[in-house]
Motif scaffolding. Structure first.
Motif, PDB file in Angstrom:
ATOM      1  N   ALA A 107       0.800  -1.229   0.000  1.00 46.18           N
ATOM      2  CA  ALA A 107       0.000   0.000   0.000  1.00 46.18           C
ATOM      3  C   ALA A 107       0.828   1.271   0.000  1.00 46.18           C
ATOM      4  CB  ALA A 107      -0.930   0.008   1.222  1.00 46.18           C
ATOM      5  N   ALA A 200      -8.883  -5.072   3.023  1.00 44.66           N
ATOM      6  CA  ALA A 200      -9.491  -5.810   1.915  1.00 44.66           C
ATOM      7  C   ALA A 200     -10.901  -6.270   2.279  1.00 44.66           C
ATOM      8  CB  ALA A 200      -8.617  -7.002   1.540  1.00 44.66           C
ATOM      9  N   ALA A 203     -13.179  -3.234   2.260  1.00 45.59           N
ATOM     10  CA  ALA A 203     -13.447  -2.797   0.889  1.00 45.59           C
ATOM     11  C   ALA A 203     -14.419  -3.732   0.185  1.00 45.59           C
ATOM     12  CB  ALA A 203     -12.132  -2.722   0.105  1.00 45.59           C
ATOM     13  N   TRP A 219      -4.102   2.920   0.267  1.00 42.65           N
ATOM     14  CA  TRP A 219      -5.142   2.211  -0.473  1.00 42.65           C
ATOM     15  C   TRP A 219      -6.019   3.187  -1.249  1.00 42.65           C
ATOM     16  CZ3 TRP A 219      -7.766  -2.878  -0.080  1.00 42.65           C
ATOM     17  CH2 TRP A 219      -6.873  -3.889   0.290  1.00 42.65           C
ATOM     18  N   GLN A 220      -6.336   4.313  -0.611  1.00 43.01           N
ATOM     19  CA  GLN A 220      -7.168   5.304  -1.290  1.00 43.01           C
ATOM     20  C   GLN A 220      -6.439   5.892  -2.494  1.00 43.01           C
ATOM     21  OE1 GLN A 220      -8.204   9.050   0.756  1.00 43.01           O
ATOM     22  NE2 GLN A 220     -10.351   8.594   0.276  1.00 43.01           N
ATOM     23  N   ARG A 224      -8.269   1.752  -4.261  1.00 43.40           N
ATOM     24  CA  ARG A 224      -8.858   0.514  -3.752  1.00 43.40           C
ATOM     25  C   ARG A 224     -10.019   0.765  -2.791  1.00 43.40           C
ATOM     26  NH1 ARG A 224      -3.299  -2.895  -2.456  1.00 43.40           N
ATOM     27  NH2 ARG A 224      -2.582  -3.044  -4.616  1.00 43.40           N
ATOM     28  N   ILE A 225     -10.040   1.931  -2.167  1.00 44.14           N
ATOM     29  CA  ILE A 225     -11.159   2.317  -1.316  1.00 44.14           C
ATOM     30  C   ILE A 225     -11.532   3.756  -1.660  1.00 44.14           C
ATOM     31  CG2 ILE A 225     -10.759   0.740   0.627  1.00 44.14           C
ATOM     32  CD1 ILE A 225      -9.208   2.911   2.024  1.00 44.14           C
TER      33      ILE A 225
END
Length: 262
Positions: A107, A200, A203, A219-220, A224-225
């Motif tokens: 990440a 995960a 999400a 992640w953002q 991914r989110i």
């Protein structure tokens, strides 16, 4: 004479005095006083049990004993220089061995290492999984650890010591946050192995998790989110750590500066 008892500083002074045949000029080279040079030479003579210099009308002369040892001594100093250069070459090598948690690498660390390699194409990276890998056994240069501080290692903080809530619904527990709901006797419905798995799961709509902010932000950034929730202070954060000898290496300093924006 044992290696640990070799009078290396006095031998260095002797070499300078022998080259110049002058305590004054040797002192200038070594940035000390002529008296200090004289003291070192007398101490070396006492230790060896020989006279190294004679004073004549023309100045200083080397004795036969001094002449006999001078060439091997200078050859030894050249070998010392070769050894130092070899060690420095190892420190300036462009191979990094890094231990980092998998979720943090994916990440946050991976894109930054990619940018570092883009700017330094000669760099090679060997990644070791885990946040408690032994530096000596794995021959590490650096490690990333989720902790309250660097402990007895040198360290630099990566991001802030904060956690953020991601997702909705039932709490998702992981080893860094085993009881996110805070209710005694109430077990979360889902337990996962690390913060990356918690992200995960959140999400995927399996619940909500409280994870390090720097990880969720990574992640953002990767898409991914979509959104981050409430932010809270935390006792633990991700630290970039190494023992002092590694921390002082030029190559490590360069990577630390890149990762911390220093």
């Amino acid at each position: 004479m044992k290696r640990t008892h070799l009078p290396l500083n006095a031998l260095r002074v002797f070499d300078a005095a022998a080259r110049h045949l002058s305590f004054t000029r040797a002192a200038d080279e070594l940035a000390v006083t002529p008296a200090a040079v004289g003291q070192q030479i007398r101490a070396l003579e006492d230790l060896l049990g020989v006279v190294l210099f004679r004073r004549t009308a023309k100045g200083l002369e080397l004795t036969d004993e001094a002449q006999a040892g001078l060439e091997p001594l200078r050859a030894g100093f050249l070998q010392f220089e070769d050894a130092v250069q070899a060690m420095q070459a190892g420190q300036s090598a462009h191979v990094y061995t890094i231990a980092a948690p998998r979720d943090f690498f994916a990440a946050w660390l991976a894109p930054r290492l990619a940018a570092f390699r883009a700017a330094n194409p000669e760099v090679r990276v060997m990644l070791v999984d885990g946040d408690s890998t032994d530096f000596t056994e794995a021959n590490l240069d650096l490690a990333v650890r989720l902790a309250e501080g660097p402990g007895d290692l040198e360290g630099a903080l990566l991001g802030e010591a904060k956690v953020v809530t991601v997702g909705q619904g039932e709490w998702i527990a992981w080893p860094g946050d085993p009881n996110p709901g805070g209710e005694p006797g109430v077990e979360p419905l889902l337990h996962v192995g690390d913060a990356g798995q918690a992200l995960a799961a959140a999400a995927a709509g399996m619940g909500r998790a409280r994870v390090p902010q720097i990880l969720a932000q990574g992640w953002q950034d990767l898409g991914r989110i979509a959104a981050l929730g409430d932010v809270e202070a935390s006792r633990r954060a991700y630290w970039l750590v190494a023992p002092l000898p590694q921390w002082r290496q030029k190559k490590v300093k360069a990577l630390v500066a890149h990762l911390t924006g220093a």
